[in-house]
Design a protein around this motif. Structure first.
Motif, mmCIF file in Angstrom:
data_model
loop_
_atom_site.group_PDB
_atom_site.id
_atom_site.type_symbol
_atom_site.label_atom_id
_atom_site.label_comp_id
_atom_site.label_asym_id
_atom_site.label_seq_id
_atom_site.Cartn_x
_atom_site.Cartn_y
_atom_site.Cartn_z
ATOM 1 N N GLN A 129 35.937 71.744 -8.407
ATOM 2 C CA GLN A 129 36.987 70.795 -8.039
ATOM 3 C C GLN A 129 36.600 69.948 -6.827
ATOM 4 O OE1 GLN A 129 41.083 72.966 -9.651
ATOM 5 N NE2 GLN A 129 40.791 72.619 -7.486
ATOM 6 N N LYS A 130 35.991 70.568 -5.817
ATOM 7 C CA LYS A 130 35.651 69.807 -4.611
ATOM 8 C C LYS A 130 34.573 68.762 -4.900
ATOM 9 C CE LYS A 130 32.301 73.221 -2.832
ATOM 10 N NZ LYS A 130 31.962 74.081 -1.670
ATOM 11 N N HIS A 131 33.676 69.073 -5.849
ATOM 12 C CA HIS A 131 32.636 68.113 -6.206
ATOM 13 C C HIS A 131 33.208 66.976 -7.046
ATOM 14 C CE1 HIS A 131 29.754 71.720 -5.630
ATOM 15 N NE2 HIS A 131 29.809 70.991 -4.520
ATOM 16 N N ILE A 132 34.177 67.305 -7.897
ATOM 17 C CA ILE A 132 34.855 66.260 -8.672
ATOM 18 C C ILE A 132 35.598 65.330 -7.725
ATOM 19 C CG2 ILE A 132 36.663 65.797 -10.375
ATOM 20 C CD1 ILE A 132 35.946 68.434 -11.731
ATOM 21 N N ALA A 133 36.283 65.931 -6.739
ATOM 22 C CA ALA A 133 37.037 65.128 -5.767
ATOM 23 C C ALA A 133 36.116 64.182 -5.012
ATOM 24 C CB ALA A 133 37.769 66.053 -4.799
ATOM 25 N N SER A 138 41.568 63.354 -3.672
ATOM 26 C CA SER A 138 41.780 64.651 -3.031
ATOM 27 C C SER A 138 41.609 65.787 -4.036
ATOM 28 C CB SER A 138 43.182 64.715 -2.421
ATOM 29 O OG SER A 138 44.164 64.739 -3.447
ATOM 30 N N THR A 139 41.303 66.976 -3.510
ATOM 31 C CA THR A 139 41.193 68.144 -4.390
ATOM 32 C C THR A 139 42.539 68.460 -5.029
ATOM 33 O OG1 THR A 139 41.544 69.594 -2.474
ATOM 34 C CG2 THR A 139 39.259 69.174 -3.151
ATOM 35 N N ARG A 140 43.626 68.148 -4.337
ATOM 36 C CA ARG A 140 44.962 68.363 -4.903
ATOM 37 C C ARG A 140 45.159 67.484 -6.134
ATOM 38 N NH1 ARG A 140 48.959 71.487 -6.473
ATOM 39 N NH2 ARG A 140 51.011 70.490 -6.343
#
Length: 220
Positions: free
Chosen positions: A160-164, A170-172
């Motif tokens: 998720q953090k890499h997609i963000a 944002s990761t949210r």
């Protein structure tokens, strides 16, 4: 509408018909006899599941149209061709483009029943797969472009953090879109989502009707 499988018999003799009567049972399949290929073609409906059992000696004059009709179905209707001794007639070779079995006459009853049972199973499997592809396309069509973008990166294995970071969101937001993807695609896990996309990108899902944003999952 769900159709009962039908054995379409084209120009076969009485012995063949009697051999197949044992396969007909309540809730099973039905028999439909046509003395000529022409009468079958006039009643042909590709939505009806089943298989064709034909005597190659009876269809010569209508073989080209019969081949075209049966091979153009989605899925193509399985065919069992009954032929006499000697080399197969040239006209019968065109049927090899579709799912087909050749049996020599006189036909052994148990061998014929086994071939028909296998053909019906192949047809059912193909129709179930087509139904699944249609359902998956409908699910994928519900995704927004932003959700499709997240899904593309999800199935490539990105966290998720890499997609963000890649999408500059944002990761949210990634988490919300990921949840929407899983819900709309009705996938219980990422592995199942990958499997769904593999099905959508399979040869059975033709380019003409596949969703534009279907993405290839990372095979690793």
């Amino acid at each position: 509408m769900i159709h009962t499988p039908t054995l379409f018999l084209l120009g076969v003799d009485v012995a063949v018909r009697h051999s197949l009567e044992g396969l007909v049972a309540p809730g099973g399949c039905s028999l439909e006899y046509h003395s000529t290929a022409r009468s079958f073609l006039e009643a042909y409906n590709p939505a009806r599941p089943g298989c064709v059992v034909l005597d190659i000696a009876t269809v010569a004059s209508d073989a080209p149209e019969l081949q075209k009709k049966l091979s153009s179905g989605n899925p193509p209707l399985p065919i069992i061709i009954l032929a006499g001794e000697g080399p197969l007639p040239q006209i019968s070779r065109g049927f090899s483009l579709g799912p087909v079995d050749f049996l020599r006459k006189p036909v052994d009853a148990s061998e014929l029943c086994r071939a028909v049972t296998n053909a019906l199973a192949r047809d059912q499997e193909a129709r179930c797969r087509i139904g699944l592809i249609a359902e998956l396309r409908a699910r994928a069509a519900q995704l927004t472009p932003q959700e499709q973008e997240v899904m593309r990166l999800m199935v490539q294995g990105l966290a998720q953090k890499h997609i963000a970071a890649k999408l500059k969101i944002s990761t949210r937001t990634v988490q919300l879109r990921r949840t929407a993807v899983m819900r709309k695609m009705q996938a219980a896990s990422l592995a199942e989502l990958v499997q769904f996309l593999l099905i959508l990108n399979s040869p059975a899902a033709t380019p003409e009707t596949a969703p534009a944003d279907t993405t290839q999952p990372n095979p690793s």
